[in-house]
Design a protein around this motif. Sequence first.
Motif, PDB file in Angstrom:
ATOM      1  N   GLN A 208      10.568  -0.002   3.177  1.00 60.78           N
ATOM      2  CA  GLN A 208      10.997   0.848   4.281  1.00 60.78           C
ATOM      3  C   GLN A 208      11.505   2.183   3.749  1.00 60.78           C
ATOM      4  O   GLN A 208      12.299   2.237   2.818  1.00 60.78           O
TER       5      GLN A 208
ATOM      6  N   ASP B 248      10.156   5.173   8.292  1.00 59.84           N
ATOM      7  CA  ASP B 248      10.587   4.178   9.264  1.00 59.84           C
ATOM      8  C   ASP B 248      11.788   4.681  10.049  1.00 59.84           C
ATOM      9  O   ASP B 248      11.975   4.317  11.208  1.00 59.84           O
TER      10      ASP B 248
ATOM     11  N   LEU C 144      16.149  -0.759  12.068  1.00 59.12           N
ATOM     12  CA  LEU C 144      14.830  -1.047  11.492  1.00 59.12           C
ATOM     13  C   LEU C 144      14.307  -2.414  11.925  1.00 59.12           C
ATOM     14  O   LEU C 144      13.110  -2.584  12.106  1.00 59.12           O
TER      15      LEU C 144
END
Length: 130
Positions: free
Chosen positions: A7, A52, A121
């Motif tokens: 990420q 992200d 996330l």
Amino acid sequence: MTETTTQRILLAEDDDAMRVYLERALVNAGYTVDSVDRGTAAIPLLEECEYDLLLSDIVMPEMDGIELAQRCNEVSPHTKVMFITGFAAVTLKASREQPHAKVLSKPFHLRDLVLEVERVLEDRISARLQ
């Protein structure tokens, strides 16, 4: 938690010490982090790379975090947005302008920052799986 190793977070924070502090905490938590000192420097990165999360201070010179988030929505609509700020009135404006963005008020503990980033996330991953 292997997901965090891939990420990517773009951090926009004009305060040098805070930027280094936040970047170090996020890298230690397993994220890949690119950091810039102003919103205008973040735009080319958003256009070139896939992130992200955009983690942005709201009050910055040249381009504030809210304007940066609006540009992010245009050039990288899949990127989640999270704001950090030390100003309560700015928090209200951010909530109005970017209702889906999380706002974290300074001061905060690094553990709280990492937990909020993980939560944002995870929501992004859940949305992608649906």
